[in-house]
Design a protein around this motif. Structure first.
Motif, mmCIF file in Angstrom:
data_model
loop_
_atom_site.group_PDB
_atom_site.id
_atom_site.type_symbol
_atom_site.label_atom_id
_atom_site.label_comp_id
_atom_site.label_asym_id
_atom_site.label_seq_id
_atom_site.Cartn_x
_atom_site.Cartn_y
_atom_site.Cartn_z
ATOM 1 N N SER A 66 0.827 -1.203 0.000
ATOM 2 C CA SER A 66 0.000 0.000 0.000
ATOM 3 C C SER A 66 0.864 1.256 0.000
ATOM 4 O O SER A 66 0.591 2.214 -0.714
ATOM 5 C CB SER A 66 -0.915 0.022 1.226
ATOM 6 N N TRP A 67 1.915 1.196 0.800
ATOM 7 C CA TRP A 67 2.775 2.369 0.892
ATOM 8 C C TRP A 67 3.493 2.642 -0.428
ATOM 9 O O TRP A 67 3.559 3.777 -0.894
ATOM 10 C CB TRP A 67 3.793 2.216 2.020
ATOM 11 N N THR A 68 4.029 1.606 -1.022
ATOM 12 C CA THR A 68 4.738 1.751 -2.300
ATOM 13 C C THR A 68 3.853 2.433 -3.336
ATOM 14 O O THR A 68 4.241 3.430 -3.967
ATOM 15 C CB THR A 68 5.173 0.371 -2.836
ATOM 16 N N VAL A 69 2.663 1.887 -3.495
ATOM 17 C CA VAL A 69 1.758 2.422 -4.514
ATOM 18 C C VAL A 69 1.296 3.831 -4.150
ATOM 19 O O VAL A 69 1.253 4.723 -5.004
ATOM 20 C CB VAL A 69 0.547 1.482 -4.709
ATOM 21 N N PHE A 70 0.991 4.026 -2.870
ATOM 22 C CA PHE A 70 0.536 5.347 -2.425
ATOM 23 C C PHE A 70 1.606 6.407 -2.670
ATOM 24 O O PHE A 70 1.342 7.467 -3.244
ATOM 25 C CB PHE A 70 0.173 5.308 -0.941
ATOM 26 N N TRP A 71 2.813 6.092 -2.239
ATOM 27 C CA TRP A 71 3.870 7.101 -2.348
ATOM 28 C C TRP A 71 4.174 7.424 -3.805
ATOM 29 O O TRP A 71 4.366 8.586 -4.173
ATOM 30 C CB TRP A 71 5.135 6.638 -1.618
ATOM 31 N N ARG A 72 4.172 6.386 -4.616
ATOM 32 C CA ARG A 72 4.385 6.630 -6.042
ATOM 33 C C ARG A 72 3.252 7.475 -6.605
ATOM 34 O O ARG A 72 3.439 8.249 -7.558
ATOM 35 C CB ARG A 72 4.486 5.289 -6.772
ATOM 36 N N GLY A 73 2.078 7.321 -6.013
ATOM 37 C CA GLY A 73 0.909 8.034 -6.509
ATOM 38 C C GLY A 73 0.825 9.490 -6.089
ATOM 39 O O GLY A 73 0.042 10.258 -6.658
ATOM 40 N N ILE A 74 1.606 9.874 -5.085
ATOM 41 C CA ILE A 74 1.535 11.289 -4.682
ATOM 42 C C ILE A 74 2.864 12.034 -4.849
ATOM 43 O O ILE A 74 2.921 13.242 -4.642
ATOM 44 C CB ILE A 74 1.079 11.455 -3.208
ATOM 45 N N SER A 75 3.913 11.311 -5.199
ATOM 46 C CA SER A 75 5.212 11.991 -5.314
ATOM 47 C C SER A 75 5.585 12.227 -6.780
ATOM 48 O O SER A 75 5.094 11.539 -7.670
ATOM 49 C CB SER A 75 6.290 11.156 -4.629
#
Lengths: 193, 193
Positions: free
Chosen positions: A182-191
């Motif tokens: 979840s973190w990987t995808v989330f961070w890629r999605g907001i950075s």
DNA sequence: TCGGATTTTACGAACGTTCGTCAGTTATAT
DNA sequence: ATATAACTGACGAACGTTCGTAAAATCCGA
């Protein structure tokens, strides 16, 4: 203080069995007394329950607020990921968050309104503080220029999903894997990439 | 069939009040009979509960499997977003998913093991089918070349967070906003930009 | 510091209610 | 006539709660 022992036992059984499934006799036995003695400390089952509920609420809220207050925050990646770990820690090292979670989503129906009010209170505060943090990071161009509400809701969603995994909670490996994913995808999605 | 009416009423009260909080008298009254008459159809409370549980499980599993079987799947964006809407629809138009959700996370403790088995069963099947879909999409370079398990877990997390929002469920606006936010960030996090 | 008064805490006994369940009987339908 | 379904009645057990009482702790003026 005996009141606190009672509240601890109550917290435990309310968490495991829910409001209706937990009996005063059971709680009293855990403390080493008879159920009638509880009435020397609390007006009744509801009173005991609501005191436990408000303690749990305060613990959760203050832990979370404290985290964001002492974070100086030019590093959203560290701050947000750290928050997820805080939630996991809180959940694992004290019963109160699990109790709180169960009661927010499946409250005893005759106390639904009271509980809903407390839940909304926490929720709004957390949403406000997160939204303002995200706005800062967006302004500083540390993350993508969405409306601040977008990463806020997305992040709250991740917190929720982690909490659910914790409740379900039989598999630490799976928890870590879901968190990482979840973190990987989330961070890629907001950075910015 | 009267058995089905009883199961419907049982589903309703188990969902609202939980196993311990729902009484046979209440359920019987909803159907217009006395609680003793339930024993003409079910062996007891546990039997009734487990039949309701298995019905709910079957409905949920078959709905989800059916969705992915009739999707021909060269469009992950449409398929995944559609799945989220399927979940919302399922939840809103029938009680069974809400019941299922409550019992997966807070089962009556004397039936914990039985229920856990059913939950794991569904979970593994959904994870397997999703993981294989994601692998296909990765191979076709329709999404980022992660390990397939990463978008799988991240997506399952979004499903969970949407479910929680539905349970909490007082605010359709907020639900749509959270869905939009989670989806936006998720899709950006797994797609090529 | 002492001892009597007052408050706090725990308990046994019992209250009325509700719980799930079982047995026996009546009504309904095949 | 036979089987199914719903009923009445009752069971023991558990529930939250109340009462009166006894012990324990606290307070307070002498």
């Amino acid at each position: 203080m005996k009141s606190n022992e009672i509240k601890e036992a109550a917290l435990k059984y309310f968490t495991i069995h829910g409001y209706e499934g937990a009996s005063l006799a059971q709680i009293a036995e855990e403390v080493g007394m008879k159920k009638q003695s509880i009435y020397a400390h609390f007006k009744g089952k509801d009173d005991l329950f609501l005191q436990v509920l408000r303690d749990a609420k305060e613990t959760e809220l203050s832990s979370k607020l404290q985290y964001f207050s002492k974070v100086d925050s030019n590093n959203p990646e560290k701050d947000l990921y750290g928050f997820l770990h805080l939630v996991i820690d809180l959940f694992q090292k004290n019963e109160q968050l699990k109790f709180w979670l169960r009661m927010s989503f499946f409250p005893p129906s005759h106390l639904e309104k009271v509980i809903e009010q407390e839940v909304i209170d926490i929720e709004e505060k957390m949403q406000a503080i997160l939204e303002s943090k995200f706005q800062d990071w967006i302004n500083a161009k540390l993350i993508i220029g969405d409306a601040a509400i977008t990463p806020t809701f997305a992040f709250l969603g991740i917190v929720d999903s982690i909490l659910l995994e914790l409740v379900y909670g039989n598999d630490e490996k799976r928890l870590q894997a879901k968190l990482a994913a979840s973190w990987t995808v989330f961070w890629r999605g907001i950075s910015h990439q």
